[in-house]
Scaffold this motif. Structure first.
Motif, PDB file in Angstrom:
ATOM      1  N   PHE A 127      38.376  45.763  46.706  1.00 15.22           N
ATOM      2  CA  PHE A 127      39.334  44.667  46.567  1.00 15.22           C
ATOM      3  C   PHE A 127      39.640  44.034  47.925  1.00 15.22           C
ATOM      4  O   PHE A 127      39.639  42.807  48.064  1.00 15.22           O
ATOM      5  CB  PHE A 127      40.635  45.182  45.938  1.00 15.22           C
ATOM      6  N   ASP A 131      36.849  41.986  49.121  1.00 15.64           N
ATOM      7  CA  ASP A 131      36.735  40.726  48.396  1.00 15.64           C
ATOM      8  C   ASP A 131      37.751  39.708  48.906  1.00 15.64           C
ATOM      9  O   ASP A 131      37.431  38.530  49.053  1.00 15.64           O
ATOM     10  CB  ASP A 131      36.938  40.957  46.895  1.00 15.64           C
ATOM     11  N   PHE A 132      38.968  40.148  49.180  1.00 15.06           N
ATOM     12  CA  PHE A 132      40.014  39.226  49.607  1.00 15.06           C
ATOM     13  C   PHE A 132      39.938  38.875  51.092  1.00 15.06           C
ATOM     14  O   PHE A 132      40.386  37.815  51.504  1.00 15.06           O
ATOM     15  CB  PHE A 132      41.401  39.808  49.283  1.00 15.06           C
ATOM     16  N   TRP A 147      46.254  43.325  43.677  1.00 15.78           N
ATOM     17  CA  TRP A 147      45.820  41.935  43.550  1.00 15.78           C
ATOM     18  C   TRP A 147      46.905  41.004  44.086  1.00 15.78           C
ATOM     19  O   TRP A 147      46.634  40.096  44.877  1.00 15.78           O
ATOM     20  CB  TRP A 147      45.550  41.667  42.090  1.00 15.78           C
ATOM     21  N   LEU A 184      47.496  41.567  48.061  1.00 17.00           N
ATOM     22  CA  LEU A 184      46.419  40.985  48.869  1.00 17.00           C
ATOM     23  C   LEU A 184      46.477  39.457  48.856  1.00 17.00           C
ATOM     24  O   LEU A 184      46.167  38.813  49.861  1.00 17.00           O
ATOM     25  CB  LEU A 184      45.056  41.484  48.383  1.00 17.00           C
ATOM     26  N   SER A 185      46.883  38.882  47.734  1.00 18.92           N
ATOM     27  CA  SER A 185      47.050  37.424  47.677  1.00 18.92           C
ATOM     28  C   SER A 185      48.209  36.975  48.553  1.00 18.92           C
ATOM     29  O   SER A 185      48.118  35.977  49.266  1.00 18.92           O
ATOM     30  CB  SER A 185      47.296  36.966  46.239  1.00 18.92           C
ATOM     31  N   GLY A 191      45.068  36.669  51.638  1.00 17.05           N
ATOM     32  CA  GLY A 191      43.668  36.837  51.265  1.00 17.05           C
ATOM     33  C   GLY A 191      43.267  35.882  50.163  1.00 17.05           C
ATOM     34  O   GLY A 191      44.080  35.474  49.338  1.00 17.05           O
ATOM     35  N   GLU A 192      42.027  35.511  50.189  1.00 16.07           N
ATOM     36  CA  GLU A 192      41.500  34.628  49.148  1.00 16.07           C
ATOM     37  C   GLU A 192      40.268  35.295  48.554  1.00 16.07           C
ATOM     38  O   GLU A 192      39.292  35.555  49.253  1.00 16.07           O
ATOM     39  CB  GLU A 192      41.145  33.272  49.748  1.00 16.07           C
ATOM     40  N   SER A 193      40.338  35.549  47.270  1.00 15.66           N
ATOM     41  CA  SER A 193      39.262  36.267  46.607  1.00 15.66           C
ATOM     42  C   SER A 193      37.985  35.433  46.555  1.00 15.66           C
ATOM     43  O   SER A 193      38.008  34.251  46.221  1.00 15.66           O
ATOM     44  CB  SER A 193      39.688  36.640  45.186  1.00 15.66           C
ATOM     45  N   GLN A 194      36.883  36.076  46.871  1.00 18.12           N
ATOM     46  CA  GLN A 194      35.579  35.421  46.774  1.00 18.12           C
ATOM     47  C   GLN A 194      35.119  35.363  45.327  1.00 18.12           C
ATOM     48  O   GLN A 194      34.272  34.569  44.957  1.00 18.12           O
ATOM     49  CB  GLN A 194      34.546  36.184  47.615  1.00 18.12           C
ATOM     50  N   SER A 240      42.953  34.505  41.773  1.00 18.97           N
ATOM     51  CA  SER A 240      44.070  33.937  42.520  1.00 18.97           C
ATOM     52  C   SER A 240      45.198  33.587  41.557  1.00 18.97           C
ATOM     53  O   SER A 240      45.020  33.549  40.339  1.00 18.97           O
ATOM     54  CB  SER A 240      43.632  32.690  43.284  1.00 18.97           C
TER      55      SER A 240
END
Length: 125
Positions: A19, A22-23, A76, A79-80, A84-87, A91
């Motif tokens: 996770f 990813d973020f 989730w 991290l947001s 962080g920005e998920s690939q 979001s």
């Protein structure tokens, strides 16, 4: 500690690393451990866990299920909020996020009702 407890903890750690990777793909963690490596490690850990169970199936307890669900959604969200920005596209702006949260809420409600019914049945006996 039991081997299954150690494996569960390692799976949770590598799931968290996946996770985070990813973020935050531009970190040194992402350079050292790519998503593919983490996925391979997770798959190997799950296979080891399945093979060491020796054919016995143990359901996840209701508390553990709720804990893992809340941990995943909480991770989730945190991290947001950390920027962080998920690939992968996870979001707050994505309708998928709200659909998943609503489905998880219904599922947790189902688990809660199921546990209440089991308690009522035990008291009746």
């Amino acid at each position: 500690m039991k081997l299954s407890s150690i494996l569960n903890f390692c799976i949770l750690v590598f799931f968290t690393l996946l996770f985070v990777n990813d973020f935050f793909p531009a970190t040194t963690l992402a350079e050292v451990l790519s998503k593919k490596i983490i996925l391979v490690i997770l798959i190997v850990l799950v296979i080891i866990q399945i093979t060491t169970a020796k054919g016995t199936y143990k359901r996840l307890s209701k508390k553990a299920y709720v804990g893992v669900t809340l941990y995943t959604v909480g991770l989730w969200i945190v991290l947001s909020l950390l920027g962080g920005e998920s690939q992968f596209g996870l979001s707050f702006n994505s309708p998928i996020f709200y659909i998943i949260v609503v489905l998880l809420a219904f599922d947790l409600l189902r688990v809660y009702r199921q546990s209440k019914n089991e308690e009522t049945e035990k008291k009746a006996q």
